[in-house]
Design an enzyme around this catalytic site. Structure first.
Site, PDB file in Angstrom:
ATOM      1  N   HIS A 190      57.877  39.589  40.760  1.00 57.76           N
ATOM      2  CA  HIS A 190      58.173  38.215  41.158  1.00 57.76           C
ATOM      3  C   HIS A 190      59.428  37.688  40.459  1.00 57.76           C
ATOM      4  O   HIS A 190      60.056  36.756  40.942  1.00 57.76           O
ATOM      5  CB  HIS A 190      57.006  37.296  40.758  1.00 57.76           C
ATOM      6  CG  HIS A 190      55.870  37.313  41.726  1.00 57.76           C
ATOM      7  ND1 HIS A 190      55.154  38.443  42.010  1.00 57.76           N
ATOM      8  CD2 HIS A 190      55.331  36.317  42.477  1.00 57.76           C
ATOM      9  CE1 HIS A 190      54.213  38.135  42.897  1.00 57.76           C
ATOM     10  NE2 HIS A 190      54.309  36.856  43.198  1.00 57.76           N
TER      11      HIS A 190
HETATM   12  N1  LIG Z   1      44.840  38.208  49.088  1.00 58.75           N
HETATM   13  C1  LIG Z   1      44.820  37.059  49.752  1.00 58.75           C
HETATM   14  N2  LIG Z   1      44.160  36.962  50.934  1.00 58.75           N
HETATM   15  C2  LIG Z   1      44.150  35.793  51.625  1.00 58.75           C
HETATM   16  N3  LIG Z   1      44.767  34.679  51.199  1.00 58.75           N
HETATM   17  C3  LIG Z   1      45.417  34.717  50.045  1.00 58.75           C
HETATM   18  C4  LIG Z   1      45.496  35.900  49.255  1.00 58.75           C
HETATM   19  N4  LIG Z   1      46.253  35.647  48.161  1.00 58.75           N
HETATM   20  C5  LIG Z   1      46.628  34.353  48.274  1.00 58.75           C
HETATM   21  N5  LIG Z   1      46.126  33.793  49.398  1.00 58.75           N
HETATM   22  C6  LIG Z   1      46.342  32.439  49.906  1.00 58.75           C
HETATM   23  O1  LIG Z   1      47.666  32.039  49.587  1.00 58.75           O
HETATM   24  C7  LIG Z   1      47.643  30.771  48.956  1.00 58.75           C
HETATM   25  C8  LIG Z   1      48.757  30.665  47.946  1.00 58.75           C
HETATM   26  O2  LIG Z   1      49.986  30.704  48.603  1.00 58.75           O
HETATM   27  P1  LIG Z   1      51.347  30.536  47.809  1.00 58.75           P
HETATM   28  O3  LIG Z   1      52.392  30.300  48.819  1.00 58.75           O
HETATM   29  O4  LIG Z   1      51.189  29.528  46.739  1.00 58.75           O
HETATM   30  O5  LIG Z   1      51.573  31.962  47.217  1.00 58.75           O
HETATM   31  P2  LIG Z   1      51.400  32.445  45.698  1.00 58.75           P
HETATM   32  O6  LIG Z   1      49.967  32.717  45.451  1.00 58.75           O
HETATM   33  O7  LIG Z   1      52.075  31.506  44.791  1.00 58.75           O
HETATM   34  O8  LIG Z   1      52.176  33.798  45.808  1.00 58.75           O
HETATM   35  P3  LIG Z   1      52.765  34.621  44.629  1.00 58.75           P
HETATM   36  O9  LIG Z   1      51.628  34.996  43.763  1.00 58.75           O
HETATM   37  O10 LIG Z   1      53.400  35.780  45.272  1.00 58.75           O
HETATM   38  O11 LIG Z   1      53.790  33.754  43.958  1.00 58.75           O
HETATM   39  C9  LIG Z   1      46.266  30.674  48.330  1.00 58.75           C
HETATM   40  O12 LIG Z   1      45.879  29.328  48.221  1.00 58.75           O
HETATM   41  C10 LIG Z   1      45.387  31.449  49.297  1.00 58.75           C
HETATM   42  O13 LIG Z   1      44.869  30.643  50.331  1.00 58.75           O
END
Ligand SMILES: Nc1ncnc2c1ncn2[C@@H]1O[C@H](COP(=O)(O)OP(=O)(O)OP(=O)(O)O)[C@@H](O)[C@H]1O
Ligand SMILES: [Mg+2]
Lengths: 195, 122
Positions: B10
């Site tokens: 990241h």
């Molecule tokens: N493995 C997964 N399967 C389904 N939904 C997921 C999964 N991982 C995360 N999510 C969904 O994505 C949302 C988060 O989206 P966001 O855009 O904030 O990405 P992020 O978690 O910050 O990504 P990253 O960890 O890459 O920075 C969570 O609230 C959840 O609903």
């Protein structure tokens, strides 16, 4: 009632508007159980979607779904990018042999689960997509049902995504991806002529 | 057929920093990385990962990543790549270091994978 490029565009624009209006709220939801970027990620993504649809009017539904997917995949930057992107890519594929909303959402739900490996109860957007895709298959969807699905994530303990690193402490907070997915379904039922 | 390594994080600095550790023990292993979003913010980018696969001199790649969306974007880039990409759910640093050391020593893929198994954490 049928899905067309016009009402799909209207639906997506309505979704983009909600995401943009609620950008700060979505990032706030992502703060206690994540990295606080969900609103910014999604706002960036829907802006790219609108720019893409404005720049090139899609010839048919398949092309439209594909453009939406590619914009989300390339611009969101967080987990929601590949997840929403896969949902729309699966709808693009499915739209070649069916334009039934129930079929499209069943394909999208399956795609999200495959991409992220989450199941219902893991406190993710799957907790909205799975039950609401099933409602669409049964022929109707109400705002109360959307709210119920989104709110069901509050007490859950996260098993996937950033929130899962908090273990039991993830309980007591709504999942941000479930909330933004709720907006997509609300925009869908609010768009005239689709359902 | 050559084997290479791709690192996905990241954080641009993490993705760029880990190869410094790896090249110490694996100067001859093709090594590429993808860090951050297209704008250089914290996140991952399928386009950057695809580029890292393309830029890697090897035609078979062992890929290591940090968290959640990195894996999803890796899998999408994997589906679109002509190269054979292997993805490992290991601790990023230890997994990549193990693979780099063994590949430099000419250890076959199956044996490398055996050594990676206990490092699986996700
Ligand atoms: N493995 C997964 N399967 C389904 N939904 C997921 C999964 N991982 C995360 N999510 C969904 O994505 C949302 C988060 O989206 P966001 O855009 O904030 O990405 P992020 O978690 O910050 O990504 P990253 O960890 O890459 O920075 C969570 O609230 C959840 O609903
Ligand atoms: Mg986030």
């Amino acid at each position: 009632m049928a899905l067309t490029v016009d009402n799909l565009t209207e639906w997506i624009n309505a979704f983009a508007q909600k995401v943009t209006d609620k950008k700060d709220y979505l990032s706030e939801l992502d703060t206690p159980i994540g990295d606080g970027d969900h609103g910014n990620n999604m706002a960036r993504g829907v802006k790219a979607v609108q720019e893409s649809l404005d720049a090139k009017a899609p010839a048919d539904l398949t092309a439209a779904f594909k453009q939406i997917a590619m914009a989300l995949i390339s611009k969101v930057g967080g987990a929601s990018g590949p997840l929403y992107g896969t949902a729309f890519l699966e709808m693009a594929k499915k739209s070649k042999d069916s334009t039934e909303i129930a079929d499209l959402f069943a394909a999208a739900d399956a795609g999200i689960k495959k991409r992220g490996g989450a199941q219902a109860g893991d406190k993710t957007m799957v907790d909205v997509w799975e039950p609401l895709a099933a409602k669409l298959a049964s022929g109707s969807l109400t705002q109360a049902e959307i709210d119920e699905a989104v709110n069901s994530t509050e007490e859950m303990i996260a098993k996937k995504g950033r929130a899962s690193y908090l273990g039991e402490r993830s309980s007591g907070h709504l999942d941000p991806g479930a909330m933004s997915s709720g907006y997509l379904f609300t925009a869908l039922i609010e768009t005239e002529g689709i359902l | 057929m050559t084997l290479g390594i791709t690192i996905v994080s990241h954080v641009p600095d993490i993705a760029a920093g880990l190869p410094k550790l790896l090249t110490q023990v694996a100067a001859d292993v093709p090594l590429t990385y993808a860090g951050g979003t297209d704008d250089g913010d914290i996140g991952t980018s399928m386009a950057k990962i695809s580029q890292a696969f393309d830029d890697n001199a090897a035609d078979e790649i062992l890929a290591f990543y940090d968290l959640g969306s990195a894996k999803m974007n890796l899998e999408m880039a994997q589906e679109m790549s002509d190269k054979t990409i292997h993805l490992y759910d290991t601790a990023l640093i230890e997994g990549a270091y193990t693979a780099a050391s063994l590949l430099e020593a000419g250890v076959p893929l199956a044996d490398v994978e055996e050594q990676l198994k206990p490092l699986k954490i996700k």
